[in-house]
Enzyme design. Structure first.
Site, PDB file in Angstrom:
ATOM      1  N   GLY A  86       0.819  -1.200   0.000  1.00  0.00           N
ATOM      2  CA  GLY A  86       0.000   0.000   0.000  1.00  0.00           C
ATOM      3  C   GLY A  86       0.854   1.251   0.000  1.00  0.00           C
ATOM      4  CB  SER A  87      -0.051   4.698   0.812  1.00  0.00           C
ATOM      5  OG  SER A  87      -0.550   4.483   2.120  1.00  0.00           O
ATOM      6  N   GLY A 110       2.272   2.114   5.209  1.00  0.00           N
ATOM      7  CA  GLY A 110       3.369   1.217   5.587  1.00  0.00           C
ATOM      8  C   GLY A 110       4.034   1.652   6.884  1.00  0.00           C
ATOM      9  CD  GLU A 164       6.911  -5.672  -1.997  1.00  0.00           C
ATOM     10  OE1 GLU A 164       7.201  -4.749  -2.788  1.00  0.00           O
ATOM     11  OE2 GLU A 164       7.672  -6.623  -1.789  1.00  0.00           O
ATOM     12  CB  CYS A 191       3.135  -0.129  -7.014  1.00  0.00           C
ATOM     13  SG  CYS A 191       3.311  -1.819  -7.591  1.00  0.00           S
TER      14      CYS A 191
HETATM   15  P1  NAD Z   1      -3.329   2.255   1.487  1.00  0.00           P
HETATM   16  O1  NAD Z   1      -2.066   2.386   2.249  1.00  0.00           O
HETATM   17  O2  NAD Z   1      -4.368   3.285   1.666  1.00  0.00           O
HETATM   18  O3  NAD Z   1      -4.047   0.870   1.878  1.00  0.00           O
HETATM   19  C1  NAD Z   1      -3.479  -0.394   1.604  1.00  0.00           C
HETATM   20  C2  NAD Z   1      -4.119  -1.438   2.496  1.00  0.00           C
HETATM   21  O4  NAD Z   1      -3.704  -1.188   3.835  1.00  0.00           O
HETATM   22  C3  NAD Z   1      -5.650  -1.412   2.531  1.00  0.00           C
HETATM   23  O5  NAD Z   1      -6.131  -2.732   2.712  1.00  0.00           O
HETATM   24  C4  NAD Z   1      -5.925  -0.602   3.777  1.00  0.00           C
HETATM   25  O6  NAD Z   1      -7.194  -0.871   4.317  1.00  0.00           O
HETATM   26  C5  NAD Z   1      -4.807  -1.111   4.680  1.00  0.00           C
HETATM   27  N1  NAD Z   1      -4.456  -0.239   5.796  1.00  0.00           N
HETATM   28  C6  NAD Z   1      -4.057   1.061   5.734  1.00  0.00           C
HETATM   29  N2  NAD Z   1      -3.854   1.517   6.990  1.00  0.00           N
HETATM   30  C7  NAD Z   1      -4.125   0.474   7.839  1.00  0.00           C
HETATM   31  C8  NAD Z   1      -4.123   0.316   9.264  1.00  0.00           C
HETATM   32  N3  NAD Z   1      -3.794   1.320  10.062  1.00  0.00           N
HETATM   33  N4  NAD Z   1      -4.446  -0.890   9.783  1.00  0.00           N
HETATM   34  C9  NAD Z   1      -4.760  -1.928   8.969  1.00  0.00           C
HETATM   35  N5  NAD Z   1      -4.808  -1.831   7.624  1.00  0.00           N
HETATM   36  C10 NAD Z   1      -4.496  -0.645   7.074  1.00  0.00           C
HETATM   37  O7  NAD Z   1      -2.945   2.085  -0.040  1.00  0.00           O
HETATM   38  P2  NAD Z   1      -3.905   2.016  -1.324  1.00  0.00           P
HETATM   39  O8  NAD Z   1      -4.457   3.368  -1.605  1.00  0.00           O
HETATM   40  O9  NAD Z   1      -4.858   0.878  -1.197  1.00  0.00           O
HETATM   41  O10 NAD Z   1      -2.851   1.614  -2.471  1.00  0.00           O
HETATM   42  C11 NAD Z   1      -2.157   2.575  -3.222  1.00  0.00           C
HETATM   43  C12 NAD Z   1      -0.711   2.632  -2.815  1.00  0.00           C
HETATM   44  O11 NAD Z   1      -0.168   1.334  -2.764  1.00  0.00           O
HETATM   45  C13 NAD Z   1       0.152   3.385  -3.822  1.00  0.00           C
HETATM   46  O12 NAD Z   1       1.078   4.180  -3.129  1.00  0.00           O
HETATM   47  C14 NAD Z   1       0.865   2.275  -4.570  1.00  0.00           C
HETATM   48  O13 NAD Z   1       2.084   2.656  -5.166  1.00  0.00           O
HETATM   49  C15 NAD Z   1       1.057   1.279  -3.488  1.00  0.00           C
HETATM   50  N6  NAD Z   1       1.255  -0.060  -4.046  1.00  0.00           N
HETATM   51  C16 NAD Z   1       2.478  -0.659  -3.919  1.00  0.00           C
HETATM   52  C17 NAD Z   1       2.692  -1.908  -4.489  1.00  0.00           C
HETATM   53  C18 NAD Z   1       4.023  -2.629  -4.401  1.00  0.00           C
HETATM   54  O14 NAD Z   1       4.060  -3.814  -4.664  1.00  0.00           O
HETATM   55  N7  NAD Z   1       5.101  -1.955  -4.033  1.00  0.00           N
HETATM   56  C19 NAD Z   1       1.642  -2.535  -5.185  1.00  0.00           C
HETATM   57  C20 NAD Z   1       0.426  -1.884  -5.294  1.00  0.00           C
HETATM   58  C21 NAD Z   1       0.227  -0.653  -4.709  1.00  0.00           C
END
Ligand code: NAD
Length: 509
Positions: free
Chosen positions: A240-241, A245, A262, A297
């Site tokens: 995720g973001s 992370g 990631e 990503c």
């Molecule tokens: P996000 O961080 O908002 O959420 C990702 C996941 O984490 C979701 O399931 C969310 O509910 C969970 N989450 C977030 N905060 C949490 C917490 N405090 N407790 C438990 N779960 C929590 O990210 P997003 O908007 O879904 O995805 C977009 C981002 O992800 C972009 O920055 C993108 O580059 C990145 N991404 C990275 C990869 C990689 O492999 N490096 C792949 C895909 C997306």
């Protein structure tokens, strides 16, 4: 819960029945009082379905179920686990047209991408299963005084947290590897887009012993700490973001839970003077910038092009942008769907406006859909030529269908510009000379560097995948990804020094 003030029924023929997903843990479905309401980003007033919203106690119960199943699963041989995972993966493409339609309706992306998203879990299970002979490999450090046997043991319960953009395939980069390694798993799908992922996990889990694979949906604030700050969770694999992370890592520190992160990227494309553009590599670059409405990503997010190649590059991208058809995923003519979330639309609109205000040459393409789709989270894809390098569209991950194009004269300058970023997920080098590609590619700071292409379709999935700097910690896929879900185990066996008599004894045989 998601606000749905004026819900209407979904009109897509594929989705005539309402989509509703339960929790699934310990081999059983579990219902909840609260629900997540899931809407269509192309028409936010339209409800696609609802997902169970777990309580903290239900999330704890899912971890407990995975903990209970762990000893039995870990005791199976890698070959037995491989056989069961192969069978489980066979469920993913059952009724795939409907599953892809659900994913497109809740996510916004076009049907072809949703189908490929599902295929990603199948392919990645095959790759993980293909490592069967290495799972239990040991190494012996000879004695005396100690002979050390180093093996790799499963960790316990793994939580996998999945983002919205390619939820099923991204889960595939960790789930089958964690299971092959002998761990049990709890998956947490994204709350804004949980339906297809939850359904895929449940079908997969039903082919495995109860408790080996579990899925819990709900609000992060309610269930996050139960799945992360929990001494019964050995590892969290979060995609995720960057902000998300950091939060997960801080939550994991409370229980010393391990993390693989990631995260986002700001991938640089370095096009050298001798690069050759072909229909194929330009199609791939176009997909690597604009695929999934820019929400991938490892999409290219900054292009540095030798000044002599700029016009040709802009012409190639323009040709493809002019053919872009914005619309809902349910319309087969659509080539680009909406953003998944309204906040992301607002953020990218702001970045583009900032570039216009600064005097950059911003070129926008396509037509915003009207009528019933007018409220969708659509944006016209764009090129941003010669922006000031300090603009946010250059320094930050835009995660949208716009790209800054900046020229350079000298290869050293180009390398410096690509590396001048706090991110390091993927980069690419474009040159007709393989030696140059090896030399320059080795100097680009990223977890993965492409040559003459950029983006997910050309990622070699046998390789380790993951970022450096702010793009993450740890790797997925390949034996490197599998080992992230194992603990090295050293067993030191006492080995006596050979006695003088042993040394003098004549060789036997
Ligand atoms: P996000 O961080 O908002 O959420 C990702 C996941 O984490 C979701 O399931 C969310 O509910 C969970 N989450 C977030 N905060 C949490 C917490 N405090 N407790 C438990 N779960 C929590 O990210 P997003 O908007 O879904 O995805 C977009 C981002 O992800 C972009 O920055 C993108 O580059 C990145 N991404 C990275 C990869 C990689 O492999 N490096 C792949 C895909 C997306």
């Amino acid at each position: 819960m998601t606000d749905t003030s004026t819900p209407t029924q979904h009109e897509d023929q594929q989705l005539k029945d309402p989509v509703s997903t339960p929790l699934y843990y310990g081999g059983q479905e579990h219902q909840t009082d609260q629900k997540l309401t899931i809407t269509n980003p192309a028409k936010p007033s339209e409800v696609v379905g609802e997902a169970a919203a777990a309580t903290r106690d239900q999330a704890l119960a899912a971890v407990a179920a995975a903990k209970e199943a762990f000893p039995g699963w870990a005791a199976r041989s890698a070959a037995e686990r491989a056989e069961l995972l192969t069978e489980a993966a066979g469920t993913v493409m059952v009724d795939s047209e409907r599953e892809a339609a659900i994913l497109s309706a809740e996510n916004g992306k076009v049907i072809g991408e949703s189908t490929f998203d599902l295929v990603g879990l199948v392919q990645r299970t095959e790759l993980a299963v293909g490592l069967v002979d290495q799972v239990e490999a040991t190494e012996t450090l000879p004695g005396p005084p100690t002979e050390v046997v180093v093996s790799h043991q499963p960790m316990g319960v793994v939580t996998i947290i999945v983002p919205f953009n390619w939820p099923v395939a991204i889960m595939g980069a960790s789930l089958p590897y964690a299971l092959m390694a002998g761990n049990t798993v709890v998956v947490k799908p994204p709350p804004s887009c949980p339906l297809a992922t939850t359904r895929a996990v449940q079908r997969y889990a039903e082919k495995l012993p109860a408790g080996v694979l579990n899925v819990v949906t709900g609000e992060d604030a309610e269930i996050g700490s139960a799945l992360v700050s929990n001494e019964d969770v050995a590892k969290v694999c979060f995609t995720g973001s960057v902000g998300g992370g950091k939060k997960i890592m801080s939550m994991a520190s409370e229980s010393l839970t391990g993390v693989t992160l990631e995260l986002g990227g700001n991938d640089g494309v370095l096009i050298l003077e001798d690069a050759e553009f072909t229909e194929q590599n330009m199609d791939l670059l176009f997909a690597g910038v604009y695929g999934s409405t820019g929400q991938i990503c490892m999409n290219a997010k900054r292009i540095y092009v030798h000044s002599s190649k700029k016009d040709e590059l802009v012409a190639e991208l323009t040709k493809r942008l002019e053919a872009t058809q914005l619309g809902p995923a349910s319309d087969p003519a659509t080539t680009m769907g909406p953003f998944h979330q309204k906040a992301q639309l607002a953020f990218v609109q702001e970045l583009v406006q900032e570039a216009k205000d600064s005097g950059a040459d911003v070129r926008e393409f396509g037509e915003l859909p009207g009528g019933e789709w007018a409220e969708g989270y659509f944006i016209r894809p764009s090129l941003i030529l010669d922006p000031d390098p300090s603009l946010r569209v250059v320094t930050q991950e835009q995660f949208g269908p716009t790209i800054p194009i900046i020229t350079f004269e000298d290869v050293e300058e180009g390398i410096r510009l690509v590396n001048d970023s706090p991110f390091g997920l993927c980069n690419s080098v474009w040159t007709a000379n393989e030696d140059t590609a090896r030399r320059v590619g080795a100097r680009l700071q990223a977890g993965y560097v492409f040559h003459n292409t950029h983006g997910a379709p050309m990622l070699d999935q046998r390789a380790p995948f993951g970022g450096i700097k702010q793009s993450g910690i740890g790797r997925e896929m390949g034996i490197w990804g599998l080992r992230e879900f194992q603990e090295p185990h050293a067993l030191g066996i006492e080995k006596a020094e050979p006695s003088a008599e042993d040394a003098d004894a004549p060789p036997v045989g």
